[in-house]
Every structure is written in C-alpha cells, then in structure tokens.
Design a protein around this motif. Structure first.
Motif, PDB file in Angstrom:
ATOM      1  N   LEU A  50      53.841 103.230  23.268  1.00 45.98           N
ATOM      2  CA  LEU A  50      52.504 102.662  23.022  1.00 45.98           C
ATOM      3  C   LEU A  50      51.745 103.459  21.967  1.00 45.98           C
ATOM      4  O   LEU A  50      51.037 102.883  21.129  1.00 45.98           O
TER       5      LEU A  50
ATOM      6  N   GLY B 198      60.394 109.606  25.006  1.00 47.04           N
ATOM      7  CA  GLY B 198      61.230 108.908  25.975  1.00 47.04           C
ATOM      8  C   GLY B 198      60.496 108.018  26.943  1.00 47.04           C
ATOM      9  O   GLY B 198      61.122 107.193  27.616  1.00 47.04           O
ATOM     10  N   GLY B 199      59.189 108.156  27.041  1.00 46.12           N
ATOM     11  CA  GLY B 199      58.448 107.371  28.020  1.00 46.12           C
ATOM     12  C   GLY B 199      57.719 106.190  27.395  1.00 46.12           C
ATOM     13  O   GLY B 199      57.776 105.967  26.183  1.00 46.12           O
ATOM     14  N   ARG B 200      57.027 105.436  28.251  1.00 50.14           N
ATOM     15  CA  ARG B 200      56.256 104.296  27.768  1.00 50.14           C
ATOM     16  C   ARG B 200      55.068 104.758  26.929  1.00 50.14           C
ATOM     17  O   ARG B 200      54.629 104.081  26.016  1.00 50.14           O
ATOM     18  N   THR B 201      54.548 105.949  27.279  1.00 50.21           N
ATOM     19  CA  THR B 201      53.412 106.482  26.527  1.00 50.21           C
ATOM     20  C   THR B 201      53.766 106.635  25.051  1.00 50.21           C
ATOM     21  O   THR B 201      52.980 106.258  24.171  1.00 50.21           O
TER      22      THR B 201
END
Lengths: 432, 88
Positions: free
Chosen positions: B44, B38-41
């Motif tokens: 990427l 769910g996150g930007r991590t």
C-alpha cells in the motif's frame, strides 16, 4: 483479521524498527505542520466583501487548497496512532525471535525461514518426540500472528489514509442552513451532527458557527475563541502591511506607485489604518474580557469586518435556568463599553444567584449576556434574532429576558417579561 | 473593496505555503514500505499519490501571490482615482 498469517518469518527478520521509527516521526511532524497551518489557511480565505471574477477565482483556489489540506490532515491523523507503536512492536518481535532461535539452537533444533521448526532425529527410534519442537512451533506461530496483526493494522490505516484524498468521507457533516435561516433551523442542523462532525466543524470552519444564531453557547464560544486568535493575527498583519504602504508613499519609486501623487493616496491609507486599529482595539478588549474569567464566560458573537460587534455571556446561556441579555445600543462600542458592561452584569448575576438561594433555590443557575451587536439606532432585528437563537438552544424553550436601561438601572424590558424575570432582575443598584 | 483584507489573506496564504512547501510525505511513506518488506503495508505504501502534500505548498504560494497582486492592483487603482480627482 484473518486467522492465517500473511507475513513470513523471513520478512519479519528483515523488518527495520529504526527506519520505521524515523518514518513515523516524520509523518507525525508532517501531521503537526498541516494541522498547525489550519488557522492561517482559514485566514487565507478571500474576504467576503471582495466581489468579481478575481475574487471568485481566488475563492475557488482557496477552496481547493483547503479541501486538499483537510484531507491530508485526515490521512496523517489516521496513520498516527498505528505508527506510534509500530517500531516498538517490531523491536519486541525481533527480541522474541532471537530468544526462540537461541533456544532452538541450544537444543539442536532449527527454525526455517518459513517458520517450520525442525527437531534433531531422536537418538533411538523408539524414544518419544522432543516436546520442545511443539513448543517452538507454537511460539513461532504466535510471533507470526503478532507480526501479521501489526501489518494488518498499518495496512488498514494506510488504506483509510489513501482513500482520503479521493473519496468523500462518510462522516462529512450535512450542509448548514443558509445564513439567513431561522435560528431554530440552525439548532436542528447542529443537533443532527454527530459529536465527531461537530468537532470537525469547530476545528475546520469555526466561522460557520461562531455567529450563527441557534447554535449552543458552548459551541459558539469555542468557535469564536478560535476566530479571535485568527482575527487578531490578521489585524496585526494588516496593520503592518498598511504601515509599510504608508511608508512607501514617502519613497514612491517602487512598483505600484509610479505616477501616483502620495499626497492623494495618503488619506485613504490613513483611514484604513485607523479602521484597522479600531478593530485591533476591539479584539484586545474582547480577549481581556474573556481572560478576566477564563472558564466562566462565553464569546457568543465576534464580528470585526465593519464596526466591531461582540457578545459575552457570563455563565452558559444555553444551560442556565435563567438568562438575561442586555444590549446598550449602537452608541456603545466594544472597546469602550464591554469591560464595564460585563462587570455590571457579573454583579447582577451574582445578586440574582443570591436572591435565588434566599428563595430556596440554591442550585439554580443564571447567565447574563452583554450584547454589543447593534449597527444602527432603534429596533434591532439582529438582537431579536440573537434572542430567538438563544431561546432555540434551550432544552425547555425557557424564555430569554432582555434587560433595558443603562448602567445600574437595568430592568426587564417589558411587563410581560417582568414576571418571568423576577428572579433574574435583582439589580446591581440594589446590591448592598 | 477591502484591500487590506485581501492583503491579509494573501499573507496568511504565504504562511501556509511556508508551512507546507518543505514537507515531504512521499519520503517517509517510502521508508515505511522499506521498513516492513513483504507485508500488505509495503504494498500500500508503494502506491503513488503521497506527494500531494508538497504540491499543496506550491498552490498556496501561487494563491498568496495572486491575492497580493490583486490587493496591489486595487490599491493602485484607488490611489489613481484619488489623484485624478485632485485635492479635496
């Protein structure tokens, strides 16, 4: 950092600290292994004396591998600090979220997947709203802010790491002057690097600076000690390989020896082995000489490609108030002469310090350098360049004195130097 | 021609290959994405390109083999020349 959290509470609930910790550990292991391979990667560079198309191809391949390895190490190093704390942070977030959810449930509140806190309807319409709802809302917002901060930190590290394989890094050091450049150009180049760039050069390419005249003594020492380890490992491997080939001559049936007369090949290999053992002896002598005073000596020259050459300083030849260099000439070898020479120069230095103290300068510092870098008898351009290089690194440009003579009869080399060297030339022979 | 130095460089390249060949960078990065959905991590980490380190091991192995072959060829040529020249 944005003021609006991107991460949703439903996501945070699904975050897995155990899996995160496992990934972090494996990436740290990968980083350590890549960094640990760097000495071998340096040693895998095709030798300078190897010429021709095969050598050029090998050189290009090594450069490709070295560059990708360096970038991989940089990427993994970027990730390390951020990942080290990530699993603990997620565990903390889960613990705090569980506590908030328990508190909410105990008072009839509900925390929705999007982080909204819903309070139960008041028993009577005119009663004030439950203050717990506002407190829970603030606490959930703070939790989401912390989660977003962790996500942003890791994302930034990943972005930097992801950039590393394909883009030149902005802090790449400028190219070094060509090997024959004047020492003061090397001094200026080194001074132009940032501390991080200097550190990178020392870590990734110590051969670039270890024997480069004009580089400060401490940096040359750090580079050459790294090279000493690499060269020693390389010499050991080469000795073992040559012994194996010699042994193979006794059973010349394997690949590469068909039709070759072992008696004709043996002398060449025997000569190789003798040269390698001379090289190994010189490296051991240098290592022992440094170990005799682990913090007080600098290795300013290490060259074992042909006749072994080395220079060891007692004291810091860049920062000391007075510096003397003794070069006993091409008949003295590293393996035979370095221990005695450093012993004599250590005494000379101690005596000079005593003389300076008696002269009212107890804080003055002295460095003495044993230079065994001569390749041919007579005037030595390499020595002159070494002296110029030391002088170039000295902040005030103070002169470096060359001591001539042998054993206990060392003296400043010229009358012009004598006056300058008066405080240094307290000779071991006059020691009580 | 410093045959022994070519041999030594080849052996060093072999050790580099040993160190890097078994490394899997893509796996832990994939787990990183799975650990933080769910996150930007996660976005990427899902990008391709993280397997490059494993490829490095293979290149180092081929480099080692090439250096070893070159050293053997030079050594054979040297021995052949001595044999052709006959006893000193």
């Amino acid at each position: 950092m944005s003021g609006v959290a991107v991460v949703a509470l439903a996501d945070v609930r699904r975050w897995d600290p155990t899996l995160l910790d496992s990934a972090a550990r494996r990436l740290a292991l990968a980083r350590d292994r890549v960094l640990g391979a760097e000495p071998d990667l340096r040693a895998a560079r095709p030798p300078a004396g190897w010429l021709g198309s095969a050598a050029e191809a090998a050189g290009r391949e090594h450069a490709w591998i070295a560059e990708r390895s360096r970038r991989a190490a940089a990427a993994l190093t970027e990730l390390g600090p951020a990942l080290a704390r990530a699993a603990d942070t997620v565990a903390d977030l889960h613990r705090d979220l569980a506590r908030l959810e328990a508190l909410a449930a105990a008072h009839g509140h509900r925390i929705d997947p999007d982080g909204t806190v819903t309070a139960p309807a008041p028993a009577l319409p005119w009663l004030p709203a439950d203050p717990l709802a506002a407190e829970l809302t603030a606490a959930v917002a703070d939790l989401l802010r912390r989660a977003d901060e962790l996500d942003a930190t890791l994302a930034a590290a990943l972005t930097a790491a992801d950039d590393a394989p394909d883009q030149p890094r902005g802090d790449a050091p400028p190219a070094a002057p060509h090997p024959g450049a004047a020492p003061d150009r090397n001094t200026a180049w080194w001074a132009s690097l940032t501390p991080a760039q200097q550190e990178r050069v020392l870590r990734t390419d110590p051969g670039l600076v270890g024997d480069r005249d004009g580089i400060p003594a401490a940096a040359r020492d750090e580079a050459n000690r790294s090279r000493l380890d690499t060269e020693t490992a390389g010499a050991d491997a080469a000795i073992a390989a040559t012994r194996t080939r010699l042994a193979a001559l006794d059973a010349p049936t394997g690949p590469g020896f068909g039709g070759i007369d072992p008696a004709a090949a043996r002398p060449a290999l025997t000569d190789h082995l003798a040269d390698l053992q001379d090289r190994r002896d010189a490296l051991s002598t240098v290592a022992d000489t440094l170990a005799a005073d682990p913090t007080g000596r600098h290795l300013l020259l290490l060259d074992v490609e042909d006749v072994p050459r080395a220079a060891v300083a007692i004291g810091d030849a860049t920062t000391a108030d007075h510096v003397a260099v003794h070069a006993p000439g091409s008949t003295s070898t590293v393996a035979d002469s370095l221990p005695a020479l450093t012993h004599d120069l250590t005494l000379l230095r101690e005596n000079a310090l005593n003389q300076l103290a008696l002269a009212g300068r107890p804080d003055a510092t002295v460095a003495a350098v044993a230079w065994l870098g001569s390749e041919t008898p007579g005037p030595d351009a390499a020595l002159a360049r070494f002296l110029d290089g030391l002088a170039a690194t000295r902040p005030g440009g103070e002169p470096v004195v060359e001591l001539t003579g042998r054993d206990h009869d060392l003296a400043p080399g010229t009358p012009r130097q004598h006056d300058t060297a008066a405080t240094v030339a307290a000779l071991p022979g006059s020691t009580p | 021609m410093p045959t022994d130095l070519v041999t030594t460089a080849g052996q060093a390249a072999g050790r580099v290959a040993d160190a890097l060949a078994g490394l899997d960078l893509a796996g832990p990065v994939r787990d990183l994405a799975a650990a933080l959905p769910g996150g930007r991590t996660a976005t990427l980490a899902a990008r391709p390109g993280w397997a490059e380190l494993a490829a490095l091991g293979g290149r180092a192995r081929r480099h080692s083999d090439a250096l070893d072959a070159a050293a053997r060829a030079y050594l054979d040529a040297e021995a052949a020349a001595r044999a052709a020249a006959g006893p000193a």
